[in-house]
Enzyme design. Structure first.
Site, PDB file in Angstrom:
ATOM      1  N   ARG A  64      -8.644   5.815  24.051  1.00 13.10           N
ATOM      2  CA  ARG A  64      -9.087   5.335  22.745  1.00 13.10           C
ATOM      3  C   ARG A  64     -10.391   4.521  22.823  1.00 13.10           C
ATOM      4  O   ARG A  64     -11.258   4.635  21.964  1.00 13.10           O
ATOM      5  CB  ARG A  64      -7.946   4.473  22.199  1.00 13.10           C
ATOM      6  CG  ARG A  64      -7.991   4.210  20.763  1.00 13.10           C
ATOM      7  CD  ARG A  64      -7.483   5.376  19.967  1.00 13.10           C
ATOM      8  NE  ARG A  64      -7.583   5.018  18.566  1.00 13.10           N
ATOM      9  CZ  ARG A  64      -6.850   5.495  17.603  1.00 13.10           C
ATOM     10  NH1 ARG A  64      -5.968   6.419  17.848  1.00 13.10           N
ATOM     11  NH2 ARG A  64      -7.015   5.104  16.372  1.00 13.10           N
ATOM     12  N   ILE A  91      -8.013   4.077  12.989  1.00 15.95           N
ATOM     13  CA  ILE A  91      -8.428   2.676  12.974  1.00 15.95           C
ATOM     14  C   ILE A  91      -9.695   2.558  13.815  1.00 15.95           C
ATOM     15  O   ILE A  91      -9.753   3.076  14.934  1.00 15.95           O
ATOM     16  CB  ILE A  91      -7.329   1.783  13.619  1.00 15.95           C
ATOM     17  CG1 ILE A  91      -5.966   2.061  13.002  1.00 15.95           C
ATOM     18  CG2 ILE A  91      -7.722   0.312  13.528  1.00 15.95           C
ATOM     19  CD1 ILE A  91      -5.764   1.552  11.621  1.00 15.95           C
ATOM     20  N   LEU A  92     -10.706   1.909  13.263  1.00 15.63           N
ATOM     21  CA  LEU A  92     -11.954   1.749  14.009  1.00 15.63           C
ATOM     22  C   LEU A  92     -11.764   0.696  15.105  1.00 15.63           C
ATOM     23  O   LEU A  92     -11.089  -0.304  14.904  1.00 15.63           O
ATOM     24  CB  LEU A  92     -13.078   1.353  13.054  1.00 15.63           C
ATOM     25  CG  LEU A  92     -13.404   2.440  12.015  1.00 15.63           C
ATOM     26  CD1 LEU A  92     -14.332   1.891  10.943  1.00 15.63           C
ATOM     27  CD2 LEU A  92     -14.002   3.670  12.686  1.00 15.63           C
ATOM     28  N   ASN A 106     -14.422   0.764   3.024  1.00 13.44           N
ATOM     29  CA  ASN A 106     -13.303   1.713   2.996  1.00 13.44           C
ATOM     30  C   ASN A 106     -12.734   1.807   1.586  1.00 13.44           C
ATOM     31  O   ASN A 106     -12.760   0.843   0.825  1.00 13.44           O
ATOM     32  CB  ASN A 106     -12.202   1.235   3.954  1.00 13.44           C
ATOM     33  CG  ASN A 106     -11.014   2.183   3.981  1.00 13.44           C
ATOM     34  OD1 ASN A 106     -11.175   3.404   4.124  1.00 13.44           O
ATOM     35  ND2 ASN A 106      -9.816   1.649   3.834  1.00 13.44           N
ATOM     36  N   HIS A 108      -9.160   2.647  -0.347  1.00 16.52           N
ATOM     37  CA  HIS A 108      -7.728   2.745  -0.065  1.00 16.52           C
ATOM     38  C   HIS A 108      -6.964   3.079  -1.349  1.00 16.52           C
ATOM     39  O   HIS A 108      -7.226   2.471  -2.389  1.00 16.52           O
ATOM     40  CB  HIS A 108      -7.219   1.426   0.527  1.00 16.52           C
ATOM     41  CG  HIS A 108      -5.774   1.488   0.901  1.00 16.52           C
ATOM     42  ND1 HIS A 108      -5.330   2.171   2.022  1.00 16.52           N
ATOM     43  CD2 HIS A 108      -4.672   1.000   0.296  1.00 16.52           C
ATOM     44  CE1 HIS A 108      -4.013   2.086   2.077  1.00 16.52           C
ATOM     45  NE2 HIS A 108      -3.583   1.379   1.042  1.00 16.52           N
ATOM     46  N   ASP A 140     -12.428  -4.868   8.372  1.00 16.00           N
ATOM     47  CA  ASP A 140     -12.408  -5.798   9.497  1.00 16.00           C
ATOM     48  C   ASP A 140     -11.470  -5.230  10.557  1.00 16.00           C
ATOM     49  O   ASP A 140     -11.083  -4.063  10.471  1.00 16.00           O
ATOM     50  CB  ASP A 140     -12.037  -7.228   9.045  1.00 16.00           C
ATOM     51  CG  ASP A 140     -10.609  -7.309   8.502  1.00 16.00           C
ATOM     52  OD1 ASP A 140      -9.846  -6.322   8.648  1.00 16.00           O
ATOM     53  OD2 ASP A 140     -10.268  -8.356   7.929  1.00 16.00           O
ATOM     54  N   GLY A 142      -8.375  -5.659  11.113  1.00 10.28           N
ATOM     55  CA  GLY A 142      -6.998  -5.371  10.683  1.00 10.28           C
ATOM     56  C   GLY A 142      -6.896  -4.020   9.985  1.00 10.28           C
ATOM     57  O   GLY A 142      -7.888  -3.301   9.842  1.00 10.28           O
ATOM     58  N   ASP A 144      -6.643  -2.368   6.716  1.00  9.49           N
ATOM     59  CA  ASP A 144      -6.850  -2.551   5.268  1.00  9.49           C
ATOM     60  C   ASP A 144      -6.771  -4.022   4.853  1.00  9.49           C
ATOM     61  O   ASP A 144      -6.240  -4.349   3.779  1.00  9.49           O
ATOM     62  CB  ASP A 144      -5.837  -1.697   4.466  1.00  9.49           C
ATOM     63  CG  ASP A 144      -5.972  -0.214   4.778  1.00  9.49           C
ATOM     64  OD1 ASP A 144      -7.106   0.244   5.001  1.00  9.49           O
ATOM     65  OD2 ASP A 144      -4.947   0.481   4.813  1.00  9.49           O
TER      66      ASP A 144
HETATM   67  C1  GAR Z   1      -8.186   8.922  -0.374  1.00 13.22           C
HETATM   68  O1  GAR Z   1      -7.169   8.671  -1.312  1.00 13.22           O
HETATM   69  C2  GAR Z   1      -8.379   7.719   0.527  1.00 13.22           C
HETATM   70  O2  GAR Z   1      -8.256   6.495  -0.130  1.00 13.22           O
HETATM   71  C3  GAR Z   1      -7.249   7.920   1.497  1.00 13.22           C
HETATM   72  O3  GAR Z   1      -7.308   9.297   1.787  1.00 13.22           O
HETATM   73  C4  GAR Z   1      -7.765   9.991   0.636  1.00 13.22           C
HETATM   74  C5  GAR Z   1      -8.896  10.904   1.021  1.00 13.22           C
HETATM   75  O4  GAR Z   1      -9.099  11.887   0.063  1.00 13.22           O
HETATM   76  N1  GAR Z   1      -7.388   7.101   2.645  1.00 13.22           N
HETATM   77  C6  GAR Z   1      -6.355   6.507   3.244  1.00 13.22           C
HETATM   78  O5  GAR Z   1      -5.201   6.636   2.903  1.00 13.22           O
HETATM   79  C7  GAR Z   1      -6.722   5.652   4.434  1.00 13.22           C
HETATM   80  N2  GAR Z   1      -5.633   4.792   4.789  1.00 13.22           N
HETATM   81  P1  GAR Z   1     -10.195  13.049   0.300  1.00 13.22           P
HETATM   82  O6  GAR Z   1      -9.959  13.618   1.690  1.00 13.22           O
HETATM   83  O7  GAR Z   1      -9.951  14.023  -0.797  1.00 13.22           O
HETATM   84  O8  GAR Z   1     -11.547  12.399   0.190  1.00 13.22           O
END
Ligand code: GAR
Length: 199
Positions: A64, A91-92, A106, A108, A140, A142, A144
Site C-alpha cells: 500500500r 483511502i489516500l 471529496n 460523499h 484529511d 481520517g 470522511d
Molecule cells: C458518489 O455518490 C460519491 O459520493 C461516492 O461514489 C459515487 C460516485 O458516483 N463516493 C463514495 O461513496 C466514497 N466513499 P460516480 O461514479 O457516478 O461518479
C-alpha cells in the site's frame, strides 16, 4: 485555467459533471488528468473526452505504501492545483496527503459526520433516516472526517432502495461538487479550527 486532477473508481458521473463544467467558456478550472485505481467506466470517460488517464492499481505495487508513493509521483507530475476525489474508493495515504493535503476535495453521499465510509447510502437507508444528502469536504487523514465545505439535503422516500436514493443524491452531488470546485479555485478557502469557509 486552474488544473485539476480528478480521481475516480466507478461510473464516473461526478467526473463527467466536472469535465462538462470545466469545459464551459467561463470556467476557472479544467480537468487536466484523470486517475483511476481499477478497471472502470471512468477510464472510458477519460478516453472519450481526450483527457490524460493515469491508472494506478494497488495490485500492481508491492504494498500500500509503495502504491501511495507511486500515485503521489504520478499526480505531482501533472502539477494540479486541486485534486478532487469523485467516487474514488481508496483511502489516500500519508505520502499523497503530505504532498496535496489541504488541496484535496471529496464528495460523499451522506450528511457527514453521519454515515461515513464506502456504504453511506445503504447505511443511512437501513438506519431509517428521513433525510440524508451530499457533503463536499476537504480530505484529511481520517475517513470522511475533513472540514466540511458544503452540504445539501435529500429527502428519503418510503419506497427508496439504496439505488434509487443514491441516484437522487448523485443528481445533487454533480451540481454541488462542480459549484464548490468553481468557488474554491476562484476564492480559495479559509480554515478556522475544524471550520472551513469559502470567502
Ligand atoms: C458518489 O455518490 C460519491 O459520493 C461516492 O461514489 C459515487 C460516485 O458516483 N463516493 C463514495 O461513496 C466514497 N466513499 P460516480 O461514479 O457516478 O461518479
Amino acid at each position: 485555467r486552474t488544473p485539476l486532477v480528478v480521481m475516480a473508481s466507478g461510473t464516473g458521473s461526478l467526473l463527467e459533471s466536472l469535465i462538462a463544467r470545466g469545459g464551459a467558456e467561463d470556467s476557472p478550472f479544467r480537468v487536466a488528468a484523470i486517475v483511476v485505481d481499477r478497471v472502470c467506466r471512468a477510464q472510458e470517460v477519460a478516453q472519450r473526452n481526450d483527457i490524460p488517464l493515469i491508472t494506478c492499481r494497488v495490485a500492481d505495487h508491492a504494498d500500500r505504501s509503495t502504491w501511495d508513493r507511486a500515485l503521489t509521483e504520478q499526480v505531482a507530475a501533472i502539477g494540479p492545483e486541486w485534486v478532487v476525489t469523485a467516487g474514488f474508493m481508496k483511502i489516500l495515504g500519508p505520502a499523497f496527503l503530505g504532498r496535496f493535503g489541504g488541496r484535496v476535495v471529496n464528495s460523499h453521499p451522506a450528511l457527514l459526520p453521519a454515515f461515513p465510509g464506502a456504504h453511506g447510502v445503504a447505511e443511512a437507508l437501513d438506519y431509517g433516516v428521513k433525510v440524508t444528502g451530499a457533503t463536499v469536504h476537504l480530505v484529511d487523514e481520517g475517513v470522511d472526517t475533513g472540514p466540511i465545505l458544503a452540504q445539501q439535503v435529500v429527502t428519503v422516500d418510503d419506497d427508496d432502495t439504496a439505488d434509487t436514493l443514491h441516484e437522487r443524491i448523485k443528481t445533487v452531488e454533480r451540481v454541488l461538487l462542480a459549484d464548490v470546485v468553481t468557488a474554491l479555485v476562484t476564492r480559495g478557502v479559509v480554515i478556522d479550527g475544524r471550520k472551513a469557509r469559502i470567502p
